[in-house]
Design an enzyme around this catalytic site. Structure first.
Site, PDB file in Angstrom:
ATOM      1  N   HIS A 277      75.109  34.585  42.832  1.00 38.68           N
ATOM      2  CA  HIS A 277      76.384  34.591  43.552  1.00 38.68           C
ATOM      3  C   HIS A 277      76.210  34.959  45.026  1.00 38.68           C
ATOM      4  O   HIS A 277      77.118  34.755  45.829  1.00 38.68           O
ATOM      5  CB  HIS A 277      77.402  35.509  42.873  1.00 38.68           C
ATOM      6  CG  HIS A 277      77.136  36.984  43.037  1.00 38.68           C
ATOM      7  ND1 HIS A 277      76.531  37.744  42.063  1.00 38.68           N
ATOM      8  CD2 HIS A 277      77.400  37.841  44.059  1.00 38.68           C
ATOM      9  CE1 HIS A 277      76.446  38.996  42.468  1.00 38.68           C
ATOM     10  NE2 HIS A 277      76.960  39.079  43.687  1.00 38.68           N
ATOM     11  N   ASP A 309      72.879  34.808  36.580  1.00 39.29           N
ATOM     12  CA  ASP A 309      73.225  35.300  37.920  1.00 39.29           C
ATOM     13  C   ASP A 309      71.979  35.713  38.700  1.00 39.29           C
ATOM     14  O   ASP A 309      71.933  36.767  39.329  1.00 39.29           O
ATOM     15  CB  ASP A 309      74.213  36.455  37.840  1.00 39.29           C
ATOM     16  CG  ASP A 309      74.835  36.771  39.206  1.00 39.29           C
ATOM     17  OD1 ASP A 309      74.843  35.857  40.062  1.00 39.29           O
ATOM     18  OD2 ASP A 309      75.288  37.912  39.415  1.00 39.29           O
ATOM     19  N   SER A 387      74.422  43.546  45.947  1.00 40.43           N
ATOM     20  CA  SER A 387      74.056  42.511  44.971  1.00 40.43           C
ATOM     21  C   SER A 387      72.692  41.922  45.283  1.00 40.43           C
ATOM     22  O   SER A 387      72.418  41.512  46.408  1.00 40.43           O
ATOM     23  CB  SER A 387      75.107  41.399  44.966  1.00 40.43           C
ATOM     24  OG  SER A 387      76.335  41.873  44.479  1.00 40.43           O
TER      25      SER A 387
END
Length: 537
Positions: A277, A309, A387
């Site tokens: 992402h 992911d 992230s």
């Protein structure tokens, strides 16, 4: 098994005591100090000082002592403060009294050879025993014998004048100080000066020894060599080793905006691991990797996987030190961890915490592109921008890839922040996926070949009761699973929801043999199967 996402449903000071007036004459059980009215000692200010009386009088009442030493009226009376130059309390008066006292005990002046002994025994002009000189009978004899008679200190007078010392030998109270007394004074002054000089030298030497005097101009102590070293295994030491391998990823999606995330070096070939992402907006845009030293490198996408992911980037650098991937299956709740990344764009940020839970089923992402993570939960502060960054153990190894954070129900994704619930993809899963992405550009997903009933409200994951709910020839069909069965256990762990079953399967590798516990017609069955790759991927 269907990969369709699961849409979560609605979230089923005391008043203060009154002051007691103080009685100046009372003494409580725990108040032993005398009150001001009975004070027997104290500090008297200079402006309240007066002459001490020549003889002590008996106290008159409780306040007599204070009346003696403290002024009782500002204008007149016995308690009016004395002037600073009065007989008591004056440096000049004290010096004169001391001089008179010393003179009384001084030895007699040497006899003048010109006058001889007769001069020393000369009678006073007024005659011995004259009423005009009442002390002459006591002093004249002593003086004739060569001794000084003591008459007590008296105010300074003609006797203090050296020129008048020989005119009245019978009344002589002081004598000129001999030269040796002046020598003694000079010797005492020299000793005092020597002591002062020794104190100064000793003080400077002490400061030099304490390293508090820097002849270069600085007066502050400086840290010695090795003062910034940290022991192995400390957070500071681990961060110092890991930070050069952690990067900041900047994505320019053109009209769709820009984004910032984190990543870390996988090997010496320039591969960088991050979240899907993070880089997804830059598929048709530009992606840059900012190294810890500020260098910026263009990056290309090697491979990415929505379901896990994860994504792998490539930069043209071969001089970077990779981080080591640890074994996430050895992690236990309570282990200390360190999160590194660029939260809110603040690169090279380090936060710490513990592993607060394991095997937490997390399904971040938009419907249709959701990820299924059997996550490591941590209370280390993780925010947007973290992230793709590493979650390290206390040996400096990567045990997870920071991927998601929890948010308070009812808030939007744009308002999410650290509330002590962060989630990381386990390193075992990240290692398998990264290897596949580097090798083939895509990752395989293990499946059992069933479709799940999302409307089932009981505990467990129910297989849809449709005829085609179990894929013919798939792992579940080979193991004996039938439509309508409820899967309540996987590899000895209890299954409560469909998402928990999906993430448990995704955490395994293709070819693994696993066990299932199913309920059918009120009975529980133990089944075994071998996971296969999803043919659709």
């Amino acid at each position: 098994m269907s990969d369709e996402p699961t849409t979560p449903g609605p979230e089923p000071t005391a008043a203060p005591e009154p002051a007691v007036p103080h009685d100046p004459g009372a003494v409580s059980g725990d108040e032993f100090a005398p009150t001001p009215a009975r004070e027997q000692t104290g500090i008297i200010d200079l402006h309240d000082t007066q002459a001490i009386p020549s003889r002590r009088t008996e106290p008159q009442g409780d306040d007599a002592w204070f009346d003696v030493f403290g002024g009782e009226h500002p204008n007149d009376g016995a308690g009016v403060p004395a002037r600073a130059d009065s007989a008591w309390g004056s440096d000049r008066a004290d010096a004169l009294a001391e001089q008179a006292h010393r003179s009384a005990y001084a030895p007699p002046a040497a006899a003048d050879p010109a006058t001889g002994p007769a001069a020393a025994g000369a009678a006073p002009a007024s005659g011995a025993g004259s009423p005009a000189d009442p002390i002459a009978p006591e002093t004249s004899g002593a003086a004739a014998a060569g001794h000084t008679a003591y008459a007590g200190p008296v105010p300074p007078g003609p006797a203090d004048d050296p020129s008048a010392g020989a005119s009245a030998a019978g009344t002589l109270l002081t004598a000129p100080a001999p030269a040796r007394r002046r020598g003694r004074g000079r010797l005492g002054a020299g000793i005092v000066a020597l002591c002062l000089l020794s104190g100064v030298i000793g003080g400077v030497a002490g400061q030099l020894v304490d390293d508090r005097v820097n002849l270069g101009g600085s007066t502050l102590p400086q840290p010695g060599p090795g003062a910034t070293q940290r022991p192995a295994g400390s957070v500071a030491n681990i961060a110092a080793v890991a930070l050069p391998s952690v990067v900041t990823i900047k994505v320019d999606a053109g009209s769709q905006g820009s984004a910032t995330g984190s990543g870390f070096v996988l090997d010496t070939k320039g591969h960088v691991l991050t979240n899907n992402h993070v880089v997804e907006p830059g598929v048709n845009g530009d992606i840059e990797v900012v190294l810890s030293n500020g260098d910026t490198e263009k990056a290309t996408i090697v491979g990415r996987d929505t379901s896990y992911d994860l994504a792998v980037l490539k930069i043209n650098r071969t001089d970077l030190k990779p981080l080591t991937l640890g074994a996430s299956d050895q992690v236990v709740v309570g282990d200390q961890v360190i999160a590194v990344g660029a939260p809110l764009g603040l690169d090279q940020t380090v936060t710490t915490g513990i592993v607060s839970a394991l095997n937490r089923p997390v399904q971040p992402g938009d419907p249709g592109e959701a990820s299924y993570i059997n996550a490591i939960q941590t209370d280390a502060a993780i925010n947007p921008g973290n992230s793709g960054g590493p979650l390290l153990d206390m040996t400096g190894k990567v045990i997870g890839v920071n991927s998601a954070i929890a948010r308070v129900p009812g808030t939007s994704g744009s308002t999410g922040g650290s509330i002590g619930l962060g989630f990381a993809i386990p390193s075992d899963q990240a290692r398998r996926t990264a290897d596949q992405l580097i090798t083939t550009g895509k990752a395989t997903h293990p499946v059992i070949g069933v479709q799940l009933n999302r409307t089932f409200s009981g505990e467990g994951a129910q297989v849809d009761d449709k005829a085609d709910a179990v894929t013919s020839g798939g792992p579940a069909a080979k193991a004996g699973v039938k439509p309508g069965d409820v899967i309540v256990g996987f590899e000895g762990k209890r299954i409560r929801t469909p998402d928990q079953l999906i993430v448990s399967i995704r955490a395994r590798a293709v070819g693994d043999t696993v066990s299932l516990k199913v309920q059918r017609d009120g009975k529980e069955l133990e089944l075994r199967m071998t996971l296969e790759a999803d043919p659709a991927k």
